[in-house]
Design a protein around this motif. Structure first.
Motif, PDB file in Angstrom:
ATOM      1  N   GLN A   1       3.787  -5.414 -19.210  1.00 29.01           N
ATOM      2  CA  GLN A   1       4.132  -5.584 -17.797  1.00 29.01           C
ATOM      3  C   GLN A   1       4.943  -6.866 -17.599  1.00 29.01           C
ATOM      4  O   GLN A   1       5.944  -6.892 -16.887  1.00 29.01           O
ATOM      5  CB  GLN A   1       2.870  -5.654 -16.931  1.00 29.01           C
TER       6      GLN A   1
ATOM      7  N   GLY B   1       5.672   2.370 -10.514  1.00 26.71           N
ATOM      8  CA  GLY B   1       4.872   1.157 -10.570  1.00 26.71           C
ATOM      9  C   GLY B   1       5.059   0.241  -9.390  1.00 26.71           C
ATOM     10  O   GLY B   1       4.120  -0.450  -8.969  1.00 26.71           O
TER      11      GLY B   1
ATOM     12  N   GLN C   1       2.397   1.312  -6.681  1.00 24.29           N
ATOM     13  CA  GLN C   1       1.039   1.698  -7.056  1.00 24.29           C
ATOM     14  C   GLN C   1      -0.001   0.774  -6.437  1.00 24.29           C
ATOM     15  O   GLN C   1       0.180  -0.441  -6.375  1.00 24.29           O
ATOM     16  CB  GLN C   1       0.887   1.681  -8.585  1.00 24.29           C
TER      17      GLN C   1
ATOM     18  N   ALA D   1      -3.194   2.233 -10.207  1.00 25.68           N
ATOM     19  CA  ALA D   1      -2.706   1.585 -11.423  1.00 25.68           C
ATOM     20  C   ALA D   1      -3.816   1.481 -12.459  1.00 25.68           C
ATOM     21  O   ALA D   1      -3.586   1.687 -13.660  1.00 25.68           O
ATOM     22  CB  ALA D   1      -2.153   0.201 -11.094  1.00 25.68           C
TER      23      ALA D   1
ATOM     24  N   ARG E   1       0.971  -5.974 -13.272  1.00 26.89           N
ATOM     25  CA  ARG E   1       1.828  -4.967 -12.641  1.00 26.89           C
ATOM     26  C   ARG E   1       1.947  -5.209 -11.146  1.00 26.89           C
ATOM     27  O   ARG E   1       3.042  -5.131 -10.575  1.00 26.89           O
ATOM     28  CB  ARG E   1       1.276  -3.561 -12.914  1.00 26.89           C
TER      29      ARG E   1
ATOM     30  N   SER F   1       5.265  -6.182  -8.982  1.00 24.09           N
ATOM     31  CA  SER F   1       5.682  -5.285  -7.906  1.00 24.09           C
ATOM     32  C   SER F   1       6.031  -6.015  -6.616  1.00 24.09           C
ATOM     33  O   SER F   1       6.622  -5.419  -5.704  1.00 24.09           O
ATOM     34  CB  SER F   1       4.582  -4.257  -7.626  1.00 24.09           C
TER      35      SER F   1
END
Length: 283
Positions: free
Chosen positions: A103, A126, A129, A134, A158, A162
């Protein structure tokens, strides 16, 4: 038409290296047998390298260039050969130490990209999520591939990555197949939360979210999930490997495919209706 194989860029890059080695041999006026003799290997190996059936090592390239009195070509050819090898990397290599590092490794690419085109045929992208979704997804990946259990840390990484979707100066064109709304990862509560987040994401100023309905008349069939970064490179995700595509003609094919999906997708109220129907189906 989309690429016929997700690894076709790799083969094309290897063929370019092989062609340059062949040119060096021809410029030196040597046969494959003579190159083999000077390098201390079989003529068959020279043939495999020159026909891109065997990827040469750094040492092989240096030896070939030395045999052809073209030592100055070696650094560029080694760099090109290494780049070809990095285009197609098995997930087991990328994920051998767990999922968190994977990630984090993509953060620099995300930070320098201004325009993202994302097509997802199997899972919610992703960028969008929830923690629950996730966790369910990454835990299933870790279990399937027998990876070290760092799922909690990977989810945190992640979600941190994001946050870029809320930063100024970027655009996100995201398309998902309607089937993504129906594939259940986690329990019904997790899916309801995930689908709710998709509804909220449609209000983000930098995000265009479309759904390709089951009922769409297809001019473009569903293919592997992929992301286009600034129309300069594509990452796609077949089951066994991570494929990175930089050849302009192949990147253009993915951009064209995205355009076809865009034409088939619905947006706004129609997309919301499909998401709401998927939420109601969980009850």
């Amino acid at each position: 038409m989309p690429p016929t194989s997700p690894s076709s860029s790799v083969q094309a890059a290897r063929e370019q290296v092989a062609a340059r080695l062949r040119e060096a041999r021809l410029d030196a006026g040597l046969t494959k047998r003579e190159v083999a003799a000077r390098c201390g290997w079989s003529e068959a190996k020279s043939g495999r390298i020159e026909n891109a059936r065997t990827a040469p090592s750094d040492q092989d390239i240096r030896a070939w260039c030395r045999a052809c009195s073209a030592d100055g070509l070696a650094p560029d050819l080694i760099a090109a050969n290494r780049q070809a090898g990095q285009m197609y990397v098995q997930w087991r290599r990328l994920q051998r130490t767990g999922l968190r590092q994977l990630q984090q490794s993509s953060v620099p690419l995300y930070e320098r990209t201004q325009h993202f085109r994302v097509y997802c045929s199997n899972v919610v992208p992703g960028f969008l999520q929830t923690p629950g979704y996730a966790t369910a997804l990454l835990r299933s990946i870790a279990a399937f591939r027998g990876l070290p259990d760092d799922v909690d840390q990977a989810v945190a990484a992640r979600l941190d990555r994001s946050q870029i979707i809320r930063q100024r100066g970027r655009r996100f064109a995201i398309l998902i197949e309607e089937s993504v709304l129906r594939h259940q990862l986690g329990d019904a509560g997790v899916m309801a939360g995930q689908l709710g987040l998709l509804l909220s994401a449609m209000d983000l100023p930098a995000v265009s979210l479309g759904v390709v309905p089951f009922a769409a008349v297809r001019s473009m069939w569903p293919i592997e999930t992929f992301t286009v970064f600034d129309d300069e490179r594509v990452h796609c995700e077949p089951l066994s490997a991570s494929v990175k595509i930089t050849a302009p003609d192949e990147v253009a094919q993915y951009v064209r495919a995205f355009g076809a999906f865009h034409q088939q997708a619905v947006y706004g109220a129609d997309a919301r209706a499909l998401i709401v129907q998927a939420i109601e189906a969980l009850r």
